[in-house]
Scaffold this motif. Sequence first.
Motif, PDB file in Angstrom:
ATOM      1  N   THR A  10       0.830  -1.197  -0.064  1.00 48.31           N
ATOM      2  CA  THR A  10       0.012  -0.033  -0.168  1.00 48.31           C
ATOM      3  C   THR A  10       0.845   1.271  -0.103  1.00 48.31           C
ATOM      4  O   THR A  10       0.443   2.244  -0.621  1.00 48.31           O
ATOM      5  N   GLN A  11       1.814   1.130   0.727  1.00 54.39           N
ATOM      6  CA  GLN A  11       3.021   2.336   0.567  1.00 54.39           C
ATOM      7  C   GLN A  11       3.425   2.823  -0.841  1.00 54.39           C
ATOM      8  O   GLN A  11       3.352   3.751  -1.175  1.00 54.39           O
ATOM      9  N   GLU A  12       3.716   1.487  -1.531  1.00 55.76           N
ATOM     10  CA  GLU A  12       4.043   1.662  -3.142  1.00 55.76           C
ATOM     11  C   GLU A  12       2.777   2.275  -3.974  1.00 55.76           C
ATOM     12  O   GLU A  12       3.100   3.124  -4.936  1.00 55.76           O
ATOM     13  N   LEU A  13       1.631   1.814  -3.585  1.00 61.53           N
ATOM     14  CA  LEU A  13       0.448   2.220  -4.301  1.00 61.53           C
ATOM     15  C   LEU A  13       0.282   3.619  -4.028  1.00 61.53           C
ATOM     16  O   LEU A  13      -0.222   4.508  -4.854  1.00 61.53           O
ATOM     17  N   ILE A  36      -7.464   3.421  -2.270  1.00 59.95           N
ATOM     18  CA  ILE A  36      -5.934   2.994  -2.099  1.00 59.95           C
ATOM     19  C   ILE A  36      -5.690   3.571  -0.460  1.00 59.95           C
ATOM     20  O   ILE A  36      -5.077   2.861   0.126  1.00 59.95           O
ATOM     21  N   ASN A  37      -6.117   4.694  -0.330  1.00 57.08           N
ATOM     22  CA  ASN A  37      -5.728   5.350   0.931  1.00 57.08           C
ATOM     23  C   ASN A  37      -6.682   4.582   1.892  1.00 57.08           C
ATOM     24  O   ASN A  37      -5.906   4.374   3.324  1.00 57.08           O
ATOM     25  N   ASP A  38      -7.754   3.983   1.822  1.00 53.87           N
ATOM     26  CA  ASP A  38      -8.679   3.380   2.708  1.00 53.87           C
ATOM     27  C   ASP A  38      -7.715   1.854   3.147  1.00 53.87           C
ATOM     28  O   ASP A  38      -7.681   1.633   4.136  1.00 53.87           O
ATOM     29  N   VAL A  39      -7.293   1.346   2.046  1.00 56.09           N
ATOM     30  CA  VAL A  39      -6.616  -0.057   2.067  1.00 56.09           C
ATOM     31  C   VAL A  39      -5.355   0.405   2.967  1.00 56.09           C
ATOM     32  O   VAL A  39      -5.083  -0.424   3.831  1.00 56.09           O
ATOM     33  N   ALA A  40      -4.591   1.325   2.832  1.00 57.15           N
ATOM     34  CA  ALA A  40      -3.410   1.676   3.073  1.00 57.15           C
ATOM     35  C   ALA A  40      -3.473   2.000   4.904  1.00 57.15           C
ATOM     36  O   ALA A  40      -2.854   1.371   5.798  1.00 57.15           O
ATOM     37  N   LEU A  49      -7.824   6.847  -5.651  1.00 52.71           N
ATOM     38  CA  LEU A  49      -6.955   7.404  -4.765  1.00 52.71           C
ATOM     39  C   LEU A  49      -7.497   7.203  -3.246  1.00 52.71           C
ATOM     40  O   LEU A  49      -6.898   6.650  -2.533  1.00 52.71           O
ATOM     41  N   TYR A  50      -8.961   7.392  -3.342  1.00 59.56           N
ATOM     42  CA  TYR A  50      -9.397   7.425  -1.853  1.00 59.56           C
ATOM     43  C   TYR A  50      -9.575   5.839  -1.619  1.00 59.56           C
ATOM     44  O   TYR A  50      -9.126   5.295  -0.429  1.00 59.56           O
ATOM     45  N   ASP A  65       2.676   6.129  -9.256  1.00 58.55           N
ATOM     46  CA  ASP A  65       1.508   5.957  -9.942  1.00 58.55           C
ATOM     47  C   ASP A  65       1.497   4.957 -10.950  1.00 58.55           C
ATOM     48  O   ASP A  65       2.304   4.830 -12.218  1.00 58.55           O
ATOM     49  N   TYR A  66       0.917   3.689 -10.661  1.00 65.64           N
ATOM     50  CA  TYR A  66       0.982   2.456 -11.523  1.00 65.64           C
ATOM     51  C   TYR A  66      -0.143   2.711 -12.511  1.00 65.64           C
ATOM     52  O   TYR A  66      -1.300   3.413 -12.329  1.00 65.64           O
ATOM     53  N   THR A  67       0.233   2.386 -13.778  1.00 68.44           N
ATOM     54  CA  THR A  67      -0.690   2.692 -15.037  1.00 68.44           C
ATOM     55  C   THR A  67      -2.276   2.259 -14.868  1.00 68.44           C
ATOM     56  O   THR A  67      -3.137   2.843 -15.028  1.00 68.44           O
ATOM     57  N   HIS A  68      -2.378   0.903 -14.237  1.00 70.46           N
ATOM     58  CA  HIS A  68      -3.557   0.143 -14.141  1.00 70.46           C
ATOM     59  C   HIS A  68      -4.099   0.590 -12.589  1.00 70.46           C
ATOM     60  O   HIS A  68      -5.323  -0.031 -12.297  1.00 70.46           O
ATOM     61  N   LEU A  69      -3.745   1.357 -11.868  1.00 71.52           N
ATOM     62  CA  LEU A  69      -4.241   1.999 -10.544  1.00 71.52           C
ATOM     63  C   LEU A  69      -3.905   3.519 -10.618  1.00 71.52           C
ATOM     64  O   LEU A  69      -2.940   3.865  -9.743  1.00 71.52           O
ATOM     65  N   PRO A  70      -4.377   4.133 -11.472  1.00 72.94           N
ATOM     66  CA  PRO A  70      -4.100   5.460 -11.464  1.00 72.94           C
ATOM     67  C   PRO A  70      -4.434   6.385 -10.350  1.00 72.94           C
ATOM     68  O   PRO A  70      -5.709   6.374 -10.006  1.00 72.94           O
ATOM     69  N   ARG A  71      -3.648   7.059  -9.718  1.00 67.89           N
ATOM     70  CA  ARG A  71      -3.886   8.019  -8.642  1.00 67.89           C
ATOM     71  C   ARG A  71      -4.575   9.106  -8.937  1.00 67.89           C
ATOM     72  O   ARG A  71      -4.927  10.066  -8.072  1.00 67.89           O
ATOM     73  N   ASP A  72      -4.607   9.606 -10.180  1.00 62.97           N
ATOM     74  CA  ASP A  72      -5.368  10.891 -10.756  1.00 62.97           C
ATOM     75  C   ASP A  72      -6.609  10.674 -10.892  1.00 62.97           C
ATOM     76  O   ASP A  72      -7.194  11.752 -10.799  1.00 62.97           O
ATOM     77  N   GLU A  73      -7.461   9.452 -10.301  1.00 59.90           N
ATOM     78  CA  GLU A  73      -8.727   9.161 -10.270  1.00 59.90           C
ATOM     79  C   GLU A  73      -8.957   9.247  -8.899  1.00 59.90           C
ATOM     80  O   GLU A  73      -8.375   8.466  -8.189  1.00 59.90           O
ATOM     81  N   ASN A  74      -9.964  10.409  -8.361  1.00 60.01           N
ATOM     82  CA  ASN A  74     -10.049  10.619  -7.008  1.00 60.01           C
ATOM     83  C   ASN A  74     -10.504   9.257  -6.295  1.00 60.01           C
ATOM     84  O   ASN A  74     -10.061   8.951  -5.114  1.00 60.01           O
ATOM     85  N   GLU A  75     -11.544   8.679  -6.932  1.00 61.55           N
ATOM     86  CA  GLU A  75     -12.216   7.478  -6.278  1.00 61.55           C
ATOM     87  C   GLU A  75     -11.130   6.299  -5.949  1.00 61.55           C
ATOM     88  O   GLU A  75     -11.155   5.494  -5.052  1.00 61.55           O
TER      89      GLU A  75
END
Length: 322
Positions: free
Chosen positions: A200-203, A222-226, A219-220, A207-217
Amino acid sequence: MIRSMLTTPDGLVHEGDENLIEQWQATPESHIWIDMQGEPEPRERELLERLKCHPMAIQDAQKERHPPKIEEFEHHTLIIYRGISSFDAQLNFVPQQVCFFIGAHFLITLHPGNALSIDRFFNEQGSTLLKESPERVALRIMYTSAGFYIDSLLEFESELSDLEDELLENGNDVLMRKLTTYRSRLVKLRRIFSYHKGITQELTAYDYTHLPRDENETLYAINDVAERFERLYTLTQMYYDICGDLVNGYISISSHQLNITMRVLTVITAIFVPLTFIAGIYGMNFEYMPELGFQYGYFFVWGAMVGIGGSLIWLFKRKNWF
Protein backbone atom coordinates in the motif's frame (compact mmCIF):
# COMPACT_ATOMS: atom_id res chain seq x y z
CA MET A 1 -13.98 -23.44 -10.62
CA ILE A 2 -14.02 -20.54 -13.08
CA ARG A 3 -16.69 -17.88 -12.88
CA SER A 4 -16.91 -14.57 -14.71
CA MET A 5 -18.78 -11.29 -14.45
CA LEU A 6 -19.14 -8.93 -17.39
CA THR A 7 -20.43 -5.36 -17.30
CA THR A 8 -21.15 -3.59 -20.57
CA PRO A 9 -21.16 0.18 -21.29
CA ASP A 10 -24.96 0.14 -21.45
CA GLY A 11 -25.14 -1.07 -17.81
CA LEU A 12 -25.93 -4.74 -18.38
CA VAL A 13 -24.39 -7.38 -16.13
CA HIS A 14 -23.68 -10.92 -17.27
CA GLU A 15 -22.45 -13.81 -15.14
CA GLY A 16 -21.06 -17.08 -16.41
CA ASP A 17 -17.76 -18.84 -17.01
CA GLU A 18 -14.78 -18.26 -19.31
CA ASN A 19 -17.11 -18.14 -22.33
CA LEU A 20 -17.82 -14.49 -21.45
CA ILE A 21 -14.29 -13.62 -22.58
CA GLU A 22 -15.32 -13.67 -26.24
CA GLN A 23 -18.25 -11.36 -25.53
CA TRP A 24 -15.93 -9.06 -23.57
CA GLN A 25 -13.42 -8.94 -26.43
CA ALA A 26 -16.21 -8.13 -28.85
CA THR A 27 -17.54 -5.29 -26.68
CA PRO A 28 -15.13 -2.34 -26.37
CA GLU A 29 -15.04 -0.51 -23.03
CA SER A 30 -16.72 -3.39 -21.23
CA HIS A 31 -15.20 -4.76 -18.01
CA ILE A 32 -14.75 -8.39 -17.06
CA TRP A 33 -13.86 -10.09 -13.79
CA ILE A 34 -12.64 -13.66 -14.01
CA ASP A 35 -12.29 -15.57 -10.74
CA MET A 36 -10.36 -18.86 -10.75
CA GLN A 37 -10.50 -21.03 -7.66
CA GLY A 38 -8.48 -24.22 -7.33
CA GLU A 39 -7.95 -24.70 -11.06
CA PRO A 40 -5.06 -26.93 -12.29
CA GLU A 41 -1.94 -24.95 -13.18
CA PRO A 42 -2.02 -25.81 -16.92
CA ARG A 43 -5.63 -24.55 -17.12
CA GLU A 44 -4.72 -21.36 -15.26
CA ARG A 45 -1.72 -20.74 -17.50
CA GLU A 46 -3.77 -21.32 -20.64
CA LEU A 47 -6.41 -18.78 -19.64
CA LEU A 48 -3.88 -16.20 -18.41
CA GLU A 49 -1.85 -16.44 -21.59
CA ARG A 50 -5.05 -16.02 -23.59
CA LEU A 51 -5.52 -12.67 -21.85
CA LYS A 52 -1.88 -11.68 -22.60
CA CYS A 53 -0.63 -11.90 -19.02
CA HIS A 54 3.14 -11.77 -18.75
CA PRO A 55 4.88 -15.18 -18.34
CA MET A 56 6.91 -13.95 -15.35
CA ALA A 57 3.70 -12.77 -13.65
CA ILE A 58 2.08 -16.15 -14.28
CA GLN A 59 5.10 -17.93 -12.85
CA ASP A 60 5.03 -15.80 -9.67
CA ALA A 61 1.28 -16.25 -9.27
CA GLN A 62 1.53 -20.02 -9.51
CA LYS A 63 4.19 -20.35 -6.83
CA GLU A 64 2.68 -21.96 -3.75
CA ARG A 65 4.07 -19.45 -1.25
CA HIS A 66 5.25 -16.19 -2.76
CA PRO A 67 5.79 -13.09 -0.58
CA PRO A 68 3.12 -10.43 -1.16
CA LYS A 69 4.23 -7.87 -3.72
CA ILE A 70 3.12 -5.53 -6.50
CA GLU A 71 4.68 -5.46 -9.95
CA GLU A 72 3.71 -3.66 -13.14
CA PHE A 73 3.79 -5.20 -16.61
CA GLU A 74 2.83 -3.90 -20.04
CA HIS A 75 -0.77 -5.11 -20.13
CA HIS A 76 -1.52 -5.46 -16.43
CA THR A 77 -0.38 -4.98 -12.85
CA LEU A 78 0.18 -8.01 -10.62
CA ILE A 79 -0.62 -7.88 -6.91
CA ILE A 80 0.11 -10.94 -4.79
CA TYR A 81 -1.87 -10.70 -1.58
CA ARG A 82 -1.89 -12.95 1.49
CA GLY A 83 -5.54 -13.51 2.33
CA ILE A 84 -7.09 -15.85 4.90
CA SER A 85 -9.16 -18.99 4.70
CA SER A 86 -9.99 -18.94 8.42
CA PHE A 87 -9.10 -16.83 11.44
CA ASP A 88 -10.36 -16.96 15.04
CA ALA A 89 -9.96 -15.12 18.34
CA GLN A 90 -7.06 -17.39 19.40
CA LEU A 91 -5.09 -16.27 16.31
CA ASN A 92 -5.45 -19.65 14.64
CA PHE A 93 -5.34 -18.68 10.99
CA VAL A 94 -4.92 -20.39 7.65
CA PRO A 95 -3.37 -18.04 5.07
CA GLN A 96 -4.31 -18.15 1.42
CA GLN A 97 -2.48 -16.55 -1.47
CA VAL A 98 -4.68 -14.40 -3.69
CA CYS A 99 -3.31 -12.99 -6.94
CA PHE A 100 -4.81 -10.02 -8.79
CA PHE A 101 -4.12 -9.40 -12.47
CA ILE A 102 -5.42 -5.86 -13.00
CA GLY A 103 -5.73 -4.55 -16.54
CA ALA A 104 -7.38 -1.53 -18.10
CA HIS A 105 -10.65 -3.42 -18.63
CA PHE A 106 -10.21 -6.73 -16.83
CA LEU A 107 -9.56 -8.23 -13.42
CA ILE A 108 -8.40 -11.78 -12.82
CA THR A 109 -8.38 -13.21 -9.30
CA LEU A 110 -6.49 -16.42 -8.69
CA HIS A 111 -6.68 -18.38 -5.42
CA PRO A 112 -6.51 -22.07 -4.40
CA GLY A 113 -9.44 -22.20 -1.98
CA ASN A 114 -12.56 -20.38 -0.85
CA ALA A 115 -12.02 -16.63 -0.34
CA LEU A 116 -14.65 -14.91 1.81
CA SER A 117 -14.00 -11.39 0.54
CA ILE A 118 -14.14 -12.45 -3.12
CA ASP A 119 -17.36 -14.41 -2.56
CA ARG A 120 -18.95 -11.41 -0.88
CA PHE A 121 -18.26 -9.04 -3.75
CA PHE A 122 -19.01 -11.52 -6.49
CA ASN A 123 -22.47 -11.98 -4.99
CA GLU A 124 -23.19 -8.42 -3.82
CA GLN A 125 -21.44 -5.19 -4.84
CA GLY A 126 -19.02 -6.60 -7.39
CA SER A 127 -20.98 -5.55 -10.46
CA THR A 128 -21.36 -1.96 -9.25
CA LEU A 129 -17.64 -1.57 -8.63
CA LEU A 130 -16.72 -3.43 -11.82
CA LYS A 131 -18.74 -0.94 -13.86
CA GLU A 132 -16.51 1.82 -12.50
CA SER A 133 -13.13 0.09 -12.95
CA PRO A 134 -11.50 -3.30 -12.30
CA GLU A 135 -8.96 -1.85 -9.86
CA ARG A 136 -11.78 -0.66 -7.61
CA VAL A 137 -12.91 -4.28 -7.22
CA ALA A 138 -9.38 -5.45 -6.35
CA LEU A 139 -8.88 -2.68 -3.80
CA ARG A 140 -12.28 -3.32 -2.23
CA ILE A 141 -11.51 -7.04 -1.91
CA MET A 142 -8.25 -6.24 -0.08
CA TYR A 143 -10.07 -3.70 2.09
CA THR A 144 -12.73 -6.26 3.05
CA SER A 145 -10.16 -8.97 3.70
CA ALA A 146 -8.27 -6.59 5.99
CA GLY A 147 -11.58 -6.04 7.80
CA PHE A 148 -11.80 -9.78 8.56
CA TYR A 149 -8.29 -9.58 10.02
CA ILE A 150 -9.25 -6.59 12.16
CA ASP A 151 -12.42 -8.25 13.48
CA SER A 152 -10.49 -11.31 14.65
CA LEU A 153 -7.72 -9.21 16.18
CA LEU A 154 -10.26 -7.19 18.16
CA GLU A 155 -11.79 -10.46 19.41
CA PHE A 156 -8.28 -11.50 20.41
CA GLU A 157 -8.01 -8.30 22.47
CA SER A 158 -10.79 -9.59 24.75
CA GLU A 159 -9.06 -12.97 24.98
CA LEU A 160 -5.80 -11.24 25.87
CA SER A 161 -7.50 -9.10 28.53
CA ASP A 162 -8.98 -12.21 30.20
CA LEU A 163 -5.60 -13.92 30.03
CA GLU A 164 -3.94 -10.92 31.66
CA ASP A 165 -6.39 -10.99 34.59
CA GLU A 166 -5.95 -14.73 35.00
CA LEU A 167 -2.18 -14.42 34.91
CA LEU A 168 -2.18 -11.79 37.64
CA GLU A 169 -4.50 -13.83 39.86
CA ASN A 170 -3.03 -17.27 39.34
CA GLY A 171 -0.05 -17.35 37.01
CA ASN A 172 1.19 -20.77 35.93
CA ASP A 173 3.19 -22.48 33.22
CA VAL A 174 0.07 -23.31 31.19
CA LEU A 175 -0.72 -19.61 30.78
CA MET A 176 2.91 -18.92 29.94
CA ARG A 177 2.83 -21.50 27.15
CA LYS A 178 -0.35 -19.92 25.82
CA LEU A 179 1.25 -16.47 25.83
CA THR A 180 4.33 -17.80 24.06
CA THR A 181 2.10 -19.38 21.41
CA TYR A 182 0.26 -16.09 20.90
CA ARG A 183 3.55 -14.23 20.50
CA SER A 184 4.68 -16.69 17.85
CA ARG A 185 1.43 -16.28 15.90
CA LEU A 186 1.60 -12.50 16.22
CA VAL A 187 5.10 -12.52 14.74
CA LYS A 188 3.78 -14.38 11.69
CA LEU A 189 0.87 -11.97 11.34
CA ARG A 190 3.15 -8.97 11.72
CA ARG A 191 5.33 -10.28 8.91
CA ILE A 192 2.29 -10.64 6.63
CA PHE A 193 1.00 -7.17 7.48
CA SER A 194 4.46 -5.72 6.95
CA TYR A 195 4.37 -7.03 3.36
CA HIS A 196 0.88 -5.63 2.85
CA LYS A 197 1.88 -2.32 4.36
CA GLY A 198 4.74 -2.16 1.86
CA ILE A 199 2.34 -2.82 -1.02
CA THR A 200 0.00 0.00 0.00
CA GLN A 201 2.93 2.35 0.53
CA GLU A 202 4.01 1.67 -3.04
CA LEU A 203 0.47 2.24 -4.28
CA THR A 204 0.39 5.54 -2.41
CA ALA A 205 3.84 6.68 -3.52
CA TYR A 206 3.96 5.55 -7.16
CA ASP A 207 1.50 5.99 -9.99
CA TYR A 208 0.82 2.58 -11.53
CA THR A 209 -0.74 2.60 -14.97
CA HIS A 210 -3.59 0.28 -14.04
CA LEU A 211 -4.15 1.84 -10.60
CA PRO A 212 -4.16 5.54 -11.51
CA ARG A 213 -3.94 7.89 -8.56
CA ASP A 214 -5.21 10.79 -10.66
CA GLU A 215 -8.72 9.34 -10.34
CA ASN A 216 -10.11 10.50 -7.03
CA GLU A 217 -12.16 7.39 -6.27
CA THR A 218 -9.18 5.11 -6.91
CA LEU A 219 -6.95 7.31 -4.75
CA TYR A 220 -9.50 7.25 -1.94
CA ALA A 221 -9.73 3.46 -2.19
CA ILE A 222 -5.93 3.14 -2.06
CA ASN A 223 -5.79 5.37 1.03
CA ASP A 224 -8.54 3.34 2.73
CA VAL A 225 -6.62 0.10 2.15
CA ALA A 226 -3.38 1.72 3.32
CA GLU A 227 -5.02 2.93 6.54
CA ARG A 228 -6.42 -0.52 7.29
CA PHE A 229 -3.08 -2.26 6.83
CA GLU A 230 -1.37 0.41 8.90
CA ARG A 231 -3.89 -0.26 11.65
CA LEU A 232 -3.41 -4.01 11.34
CA TYR A 233 0.34 -3.68 11.64
CA THR A 234 0.00 -1.33 14.64
CA LEU A 235 -2.50 -3.62 16.41
CA THR A 236 -0.31 -6.66 15.86
CA GLN A 237 2.74 -4.85 17.20
CA MET A 238 0.79 -3.59 20.21
CA TYR A 239 -0.55 -7.05 21.09
CA TYR A 240 2.92 -8.53 20.63
CA ASP A 241 4.33 -5.96 23.07
CA ILE A 242 1.52 -6.66 25.56
CA CYS A 243 2.23 -10.40 25.43
CA GLY A 244 5.92 -9.67 25.93
CA ASP A 245 5.16 -7.43 28.93
CA LEU A 246 2.96 -10.14 30.46
CA VAL A 247 5.69 -12.75 30.00
CA ASN A 248 8.30 -10.45 31.51
CA GLY A 249 5.96 -9.55 34.37
CA TYR A 250 5.30 -13.19 35.17
CA ILE A 251 9.03 -13.96 35.07
CA SER A 252 9.72 -10.99 37.38
CA ILE A 253 7.07 -12.11 39.87
CA SER A 254 8.36 -15.68 39.77
CA SER A 255 11.93 -14.45 40.28
CA HIS A 256 10.84 -12.27 43.19
CA GLN A 257 9.03 -15.18 44.84
CA LEU A 258 12.07 -17.38 44.29
CA ASN A 259 14.30 -14.71 45.84
CA ILE A 260 12.07 -14.56 48.92
CA THR A 261 12.22 -18.35 49.27
CA MET A 262 15.99 -18.36 48.84
CA ARG A 263 16.36 -15.57 51.39
CA VAL A 264 14.39 -17.54 53.99
CA LEU A 265 16.50 -20.61 53.30
CA THR A 266 19.66 -18.50 53.55
CA VAL A 267 18.55 -17.11 56.93
CA ILE A 268 17.86 -20.62 58.22
CA THR A 269 21.26 -21.76 56.97
CA ALA A 270 23.00 -18.77 58.57
CA ILE A 271 21.37 -19.55 61.93
CA PHE A 272 22.34 -23.20 61.94
CA VAL A 273 25.90 -22.79 60.68
CA PRO A 274 27.38 -21.65 64.05
CA LEU A 275 25.19 -24.16 65.90
CA THR A 276 26.43 -26.94 63.65
CA PHE A 277 29.98 -25.72 64.22
CA ILE A 278 29.60 -25.96 68.01
CA ALA A 279 27.91 -29.36 67.76
CA GLY A 280 30.73 -30.52 65.52
CA ILE A 281 33.41 -29.48 67.97
CA TYR A 282 31.84 -31.25 70.93
CA GLY A 283 31.01 -34.24 68.85
CA MET A 284 34.71 -35.06 68.37
CA ASN A 285 35.89 -38.16 70.21
CA PHE A 286 39.07 -36.84 71.81
CA GLU A 287 39.92 -38.37 75.17
CA TYR A 288 40.93 -35.10 76.82
CA MET A 289 38.45 -32.26 76.32
CA PRO A 290 38.40 -29.90 79.36
CA GLU A 291 34.74 -28.90 78.94
CA LEU A 292 33.60 -32.50 79.18
CA GLY A 293 34.51 -32.62 82.83
CA PHE A 294 32.69 -29.40 83.70
CA GLN A 295 29.58 -30.08 85.76
CA TYR A 296 27.39 -27.54 83.96
CA GLY A 297 29.09 -27.79 80.55
CA TYR A 298 26.07 -29.31 78.86
CA PHE A 299 23.79 -26.50 80.00
CA PHE A 300 26.43 -23.90 79.20
CA VAL A 301 26.73 -25.09 75.58
CA TRP A 302 22.96 -25.17 75.24
CA GLY A 303 22.75 -21.62 76.53
CA ALA A 304 25.43 -20.47 74.11
CA MET A 305 23.67 -22.13 71.18
CA VAL A 306 20.28 -20.67 72.13
CA GLY A 307 21.85 -17.25 72.62
CA ILE A 308 23.60 -17.33 69.25
CA GLY A 309 20.45 -18.53 67.47
CA GLY A 310 18.25 -15.95 69.21
CA SER A 311 20.71 -13.13 68.42
CA LEU A 312 20.81 -14.05 64.74
CA ILE A 313 17.02 -14.26 64.55
CA TRP A 314 16.74 -10.82 66.17
CA LEU A 315 19.32 -9.41 63.74
CA PHE A 316 17.60 -10.82 60.63
CA LYS A 317 14.20 -9.60 61.77
CA ARG A 318 15.60 -6.13 62.36
CA LYS A 319 16.86 -6.13 58.76
CA ASN A 320 13.43 -7.37 57.57
CA TRP A 321 14.93 -10.43 55.92
CA PHE A 322 11.95 -12.52 56.98
